[in-house]
Motif scaffolding. Structure first.
Motif, PDB file in Angstrom:
ATOM      1  N   TYR A  73       8.183 -33.651  72.084  1.00 22.11           N
ATOM      2  CA  TYR A  73       6.774 -34.014  72.282  1.00 22.11           C
ATOM      3  C   TYR A  73       6.567 -34.832  73.552  1.00 22.11           C
ATOM      4  O   TYR A  73       5.581 -34.661  74.260  1.00 22.11           O
ATOM      5  CB  TYR A  73       6.253 -34.824  71.090  1.00 22.11           C
ATOM      6  N   LYS A  74       7.540 -35.739  73.815  1.00 20.89           N
ATOM      7  CA  LYS A  74       7.395 -36.598  74.992  1.00 20.89           C
ATOM      8  C   LYS A  74       7.422 -35.775  76.277  1.00 20.89           C
ATOM      9  O   LYS A  74       6.697 -36.039  77.222  1.00 20.89           O
ATOM     10  CB  LYS A  74       8.520 -37.635  75.031  1.00 20.89           C
ATOM     11  N   LYS A  75       8.307 -34.756  76.309  1.00 20.87           N
ATOM     12  CA  LYS A  75       8.477 -33.977  77.535  1.00 20.87           C
ATOM     13  C   LYS A  75       7.526 -32.788  77.614  1.00 20.87           C
ATOM     14  O   LYS A  75       7.141 -32.369  78.704  1.00 20.87           O
ATOM     15  CB  LYS A  75       9.921 -33.476  77.614  1.00 20.87           C
ATOM     16  N   SER A 126      16.834 -33.351  64.794  1.00 19.61           N
ATOM     17  CA  SER A 126      17.213 -32.957  66.154  1.00 19.61           C
ATOM     18  C   SER A 126      17.432 -31.453  66.216  1.00 19.61           C
ATOM     19  O   SER A 126      17.926 -30.853  65.259  1.00 19.61           O
ATOM     20  CB  SER A 126      18.508 -33.658  66.563  1.00 19.61           C
ATOM     21  N   ALA A 158      19.499 -30.349  76.565  1.00 22.39           N
ATOM     22  CA  ALA A 158      19.954 -31.527  75.822  1.00 22.39           C
ATOM     23  C   ALA A 158      21.422 -31.413  75.421  1.00 22.39           C
ATOM     24  O   ALA A 158      22.046 -32.414  75.044  1.00 22.39           O
ATOM     25  CB  ALA A 158      19.082 -31.726  74.590  1.00 22.39           C
ATOM     26  N   TYR A 210      13.112 -34.376  67.752  1.00 24.12           N
ATOM     27  CA  TYR A 210      11.749 -33.835  67.683  1.00 24.12           C
ATOM     28  C   TYR A 210      10.795 -34.646  68.571  1.00 24.12           C
ATOM     29  O   TYR A 210      10.009 -34.085  69.333  1.00 24.12           O
ATOM     30  CB  TYR A 210      11.331 -33.895  66.215  1.00 24.12           C
ATOM     31  N   ILE A 211      10.914 -35.958  68.502  1.00 23.17           N
ATOM     32  CA  ILE A 211       9.991 -36.826  69.251  1.00 23.17           C
ATOM     33  C   ILE A 211      10.150 -36.639  70.764  1.00 23.17           C
ATOM     34  O   ILE A 211       9.183 -36.711  71.511  1.00 23.17           O
ATOM     35  CB  ILE A 211      10.181 -38.322  68.829  1.00 23.17           C
ATOM     36  N   ASN A 212      11.373 -36.340  71.207  1.00 19.86           N
ATOM     37  CA  ASN A 212      11.606 -36.142  72.651  1.00 19.86           C
ATOM     38  C   ASN A 212      10.998 -34.837  73.155  1.00 19.86           C
ATOM     39  O   ASN A 212      10.634 -34.733  74.325  1.00 19.86           O
ATOM     40  CB  ASN A 212      13.107 -36.161  72.946  1.00 19.86           C
ATOM     41  N   LEU A 252      18.301 -32.244  70.653  1.00 18.63           N
ATOM     42  CA  LEU A 252      17.112 -32.925  71.168  1.00 18.63           C
ATOM     43  C   LEU A 252      16.235 -33.359  69.994  1.00 18.63           C
ATOM     44  O   LEU A 252      15.772 -32.521  69.214  1.00 18.63           O
ATOM     45  CB  LEU A 252      16.332 -31.969  72.085  1.00 18.63           C
TER      46      LEU A 252
END
Lengths: 166, 180
Positions: B118-120, A139, B107, B114-116, B112
């Motif tokens: 990429y999603k946004k 994160s 966030a 890492y995958i989020n 935040l």
């Protein structure tokens, strides 16, 4: 016209020396912004020559204008070279170049030419190394330097009444 | 005339900023670049006429000197606008880095994943936004969902060509050779 020619000539000497010093430092594997100091050095020498020992220069009719032109051009060049030193590729420039190479290209084909890792990961790594963000357990959190930059950007957006643009 | 040229260049830049502040609140974000170019040209014309009037009517300069005064003022004005567009406008409006930073900021302290990110904010979002902006600004033409360059070379294309040359000079692999 001498004012214009001399200012531009001195600026071009600065560009040449800047690139030369930058390339020499690059041979040691270091991408450094420090070679920009050459412009400050040239400015100091130019001001001394212009205002204190003008006999060594051709006649420069507008001295303040000449210094201002040199400073404006130098800062413009340094603003442009910052992204070049970072090695960033502008997605918009890349799109335009790809459309030039493949006229009639479709949006999906254009998207295929880009990768998330190059567009996003490289930026994340740069921001980590420059102390703007931190990474804990996959994160990312923002650090003080990053907060200040976001504050600056948000203030500018508020001034112009903008929402997020992307 | 020395101070007048510098002041004219600075005043032209101030006019550019004021016009931008006044107009950008009202326009669509997809035509930002085209609007910026129109503001730049409008302020250039006002600056040229102003310096011409001062140089000919008040200083009684010769033709060559008047041209020189106009060129010097335009050079200062143009360079200041370029610095502003590159270092302020470009970073705050179009920089991918800043958009990612704002996502992380929004966030909060929990961070935040890492995958989020990429999603946004991924290549689809980045390229679609830029295509809309490039078409809106007249840098690209879209016909039947296909993209073409306009028949005349635009300022952005010229800027890109210069960037490509300088990119290699600064020891990077060139745009053309890099395959994403």
């Amino acid at each position: 016209m001498y004012t214009l020619l001399i200012s531009v000539l001195i600026f071009l000497i600065g560009v040449f020396l800047h690139v030369l010093i930058y390339r020499i430092i690059l041979t040691f594997g270091v991408r450094s912004f420090s070679s920009a100091a050459v412009f400050v050095l040239i400015l100091a020498v130019y001001i001394i020559l212009l205002f204190f020992t003008p006999q060594y220069l051709p006649v420069v009719e507008y001295k303040i204008t000449s210094v201002m032109v040199y400073i404006s051009l130098s800062v413009s060049y340094l603003a442009l070279s910052a992204s070049l030193i970072l090695g960033d590729e502008s997605p918009s420039s890349k799109i335009v170049l790809e459309v030039e190479r493949h006229p009639g290209i479709k949006q999906n084909d254009l998207i295929k030419l880009f990768s998330d890792s190059k567009l996003v990961d490289k930026r994340l790594e740069d921001m980590l190394s420059s102390g703007m963000i931190a990474k804990h357990n996959q994160s990312y959190t923002i650090l003080l330097r990053g907060r200040l930059l976001v504050f600056y950007v948000s203030s500018y957006h508020n001034l112009l009444g903008w929402k997020e643009l992307g | 005339m020395d101070i007048i040229i510098v002041t004219a260049g600075l005043a032209g830049f101030a006019l550019f900023l004021i016009l931008q502040l006044l107009t950008f609140r009202l326009i669509d974000s997809r035509i930002l670049m085209a609007a910026l170019m129109r503001i730049f040209i409008s302020a250039s014309i006002i600056l040229t006429v102003s310096v011409y009037v001062i140089s000919v009517n008040f200083i009684q300069s010769r033709v060559l000197d008047t041209i020189s005064h106009i060129l010097l003022a335009l050079l200062i004005y143009g360079a200041l606008c370029f610095i502003y567009v590159t270092a302020v406008f470009g970073i705050t409006v179009t920089s991918v880095r800043i958009q990612i930073l704002r996502l992380i900021y929004n966030a909060g302290d929990k961070g935040l994943p890492y995958i989020n990110i990429y999603k946004k904010y991924n290549k689809q979002v980045i390229i679609k936004t830029r295509l809309e902006r490039l078409v809106g600004s007249g840098e690209l033409i879209c016909r039947d969902n296909k993209y073409y360059l306009p028949p005349v070379t635009t300022f952005f294309m010229l800027h890109t060509k210069i960037l490509v040359v300088l990119y290699g000079v600064f020891g990077n692999r060139g745009y053309q050779q890099t395959r994403y």
